[in-house]
Motif scaffolding. Structure first.
Motif, mmCIF file in Angstrom:
data_model
loop_
_atom_site.group_PDB
_atom_site.id
_atom_site.type_symbol
_atom_site.label_atom_id
_atom_site.label_comp_id
_atom_site.label_asym_id
_atom_site.label_seq_id
_atom_site.Cartn_x
_atom_site.Cartn_y
_atom_site.Cartn_z
ATOM 1 N N LYS A 1 -7.048 86.466 2.058
ATOM 2 C CA LYS A 1 -5.917 85.678 1.250
ATOM 3 C C LYS A 1 -5.169 84.966 2.267
ATOM 4 C CE LYS A 1 -5.619 88.847 -2.618
ATOM 5 N NZ LYS A 1 -5.895 87.645 -3.611
ATOM 6 N N ALA B 1 -3.381 81.583 3.197
ATOM 7 C CA ALA B 1 -2.481 80.451 2.408
ATOM 8 C C ALA B 1 -2.371 79.637 3.133
ATOM 9 C CB ALA B 1 -1.014 80.832 1.869
ATOM 10 N N GLN C 1 6.024 80.737 -1.086
ATOM 11 C CA GLN C 1 4.888 80.796 -0.228
ATOM 12 C C GLN C 1 5.398 80.508 0.702
ATOM 13 O OE1 GLN C 1 0.534 80.459 -0.772
ATOM 14 N NE2 GLN C 1 0.222 78.768 0.928
ATOM 15 N N SER D 1 -5.952 86.770 9.056
ATOM 16 C CA SER D 1 -5.002 87.391 7.577
ATOM 17 C C SER D 1 -4.355 89.276 7.466
ATOM 18 C CB SER D 1 -5.393 86.648 6.744
ATOM 19 O OG SER D 1 -4.404 87.161 5.242
ATOM 20 N N TYR E 1 1.039 83.908 -0.909
ATOM 21 C CA TYR E 1 -0.018 83.777 -1.119
ATOM 22 C C TYR E 1 0.059 83.440 -2.350
ATOM 23 C CZ TYR E 1 -5.287 83.870 -1.771
ATOM 24 O OH TYR E 1 -6.623 82.976 -2.410
#
Length: 438
Positions: free
Chosen positions: A86, A88, A376, A81, A403
């Protein structure tokens, strides 16, 4: 009450008569791997009540038989990421209790299921399944914490109906809500549409299927149900003390040619999950219900090609998507929507090992343009080999943009005016795994 008692007596007498007609038959206990795969697969076809009825119609289960099934999904994955902690990707809960840093790897058991399906006679069938899923458990802590290593009764329902004799059927218990087309073409990953609108709850379901027409209605227990279903039950409570929610669905299948079928449909849910006020936390009481609707379609050509797509949206705005604290108070509350489109191709459908290539894009929208929780996205490219139509080895490459965890989606667990949602966050990764079903 007398009429209800009389109706129950008639139903019991009918069941006794059906059983007496089969009193000379012997009960059996066994396994049916191909049937268990259809019932336990967690991503591709989630209308399990209909699968059960269709399999009975084909003669897959004998009367007075008990079928036992198991499913184990093990995976290795790599994720990266651009934002610290974070990630997703929705096949595990996107919290810092699961992923730390900008690069993560794991080799784990994703889930294990065991099921029993009992065919009492030609029109009564029961199904129940236990689930162990530390990666997607709502328990506190990491995947090695005891609170996330629990076994739950994931689904259990009694089905009444024989499609060989009547187009009408019914079911009662804990089951998937018949809302939309939330199944995926990917070999492992669920779409964001399922994560946003795939309902699971207690309820009573009735249906009608004849020709190409299929209509379903499910009365759902109120309060906050297990997934994507919530209605207020009064007095600021979410105690499921009333049947005051419902889901309806109507779809039609038409034959385009000898090998091509097109299915189109639509659904409506009276109370979706998007009714909570700021700050949003799972399973809290709602002040009002927020309905949602969906339209969907899929095209199947022989046993080789499937293409599908759907769109779902709430009728009202989600109150919790408005953060009253500056500078985030410039973003108004928003309706919630999701859409997906995907296709898969089977290279050798008649072989003992069927190879499948798939691709799917899905998008979840929870806020206005520019909001940290605006959207997202998820793109998944998959390749799988299905062995004897019951065991699957798979590879997926995926990318997510945005996210947007639903818990505290617009803030509320940080300082005023802050949120952990990040519009510019993105992650990518690969998953290699297998699903073995007996």
């Amino acid at each position: 009450m007398k009429k209800v008692f009389f109706a129950m007596m008639l139903l019991c007498n009918w069941a006794i008569a059906q059983s007496n007609a089969q009193e000379n038959s012997k009960g059996t206990i066994g396994i049916n791997s191909q049937f268990s795969y259809k019932m336990l697969d967690p991503s591709q076809n989630l209308r399990k009540v209909n699968i059960l009825l269709e399999e009975r119609q084909k003669g897959a289960l004998e009367d007075r038989s008990l079928t036992i099934g198991t499913s184990l999904i093990s995976i290795f994955d790599y994720q990266r990421s651009n934002e610290d902690s974070k990630f997703a990707y929705l096949m595990r809960h996107p919290t810092s209790a699961n992923q730390i840093g900008k690069t993560v790897t794991e080799a784990v058991i994703h889930s294990f299921q065991i099921s029993t399906t009992g065919a009492i006679n030609n029109w009564i069938t029961v199904h129940a399944e236990l689930l162990y899923n530390p990666e997607q458990s709502f328990g506190q802590g990491t995947i090695t914490t005891l609170t996330r290593n629990q076994i739950q009764l994931y689904k259990a329902f009694l089905v009444m109906g024989d499609l060989n004799k009547s187009p009408f059927y019914g079911a009662i218990g804990k089951m998937d809500a018949p809302f939309g087309q939330v199944g995926s073409v990917s070999p492992f990953s669920n779409s964001t549409t399922w994560h946003a609108f795939g309902g699971l709850g207690y309820g009573l379901q009735v249906g009608y299927r004849k020709g190409g027409i299929h209509a379903k209605f499910m009365a759902v227990q109120g309060g906050s149900q297990f997934r994507a279903l919530a209605t207020p039950v009064g007095n600021g409570s979410n105690v499921p003390s009333k049947i005051n929610n419902f889901v309806s669905d109507l779809n039609y299948t038409m034959n385009l040619s000898e090998e091509a079928d097109l299915n189109v449909g639509g659904s409506f849910v009276f109370g979706s999950a998007y009714c909570h006020a700021y700050p949003v936390t799972h399973f809290n009481p709602c002040q009002d219900n927020n309905p949602a609707y969906t339209a969907y379609g899929n095209l199947k050509i022989s046993d080789k090609f499937v293409a599908q797509g759907s769109f779902a949206k709430t009728v009202k705005v989600w109150p919790g998507t408005f953060n009253p604290n500056p500078p985030l108070d410039v973003f108004p509350a928003s309706k919630v929507s999701s859409f997906d489109i995907g296709a898969k191709y089977n290279f050798n459908p008649e072989s003992n090992v069927v190879y499948t290539l798939s691709g799917e894009f899905s998008k979840f929208i929870a806020g206005p343009e520019g909001a940290p929780w605006e959207r997202q996205n998820q793109l998944v490219i998959g390749f799988a080999g299905m062995i004897n139509r019951s065991c699957k080895l798979f590879f997926e490459a995926f990318r997510t943009d945005g996210y947007v965890p639903l818990n505290f989606v617009s803030g509320g667990n940080l300082a005023p005016g802050e949120t952990h949602s990040v519009r510019g966050s993105f992650s990518h990764g690969v998953v290699l795994g297998g699903q073995v079903i007996l």
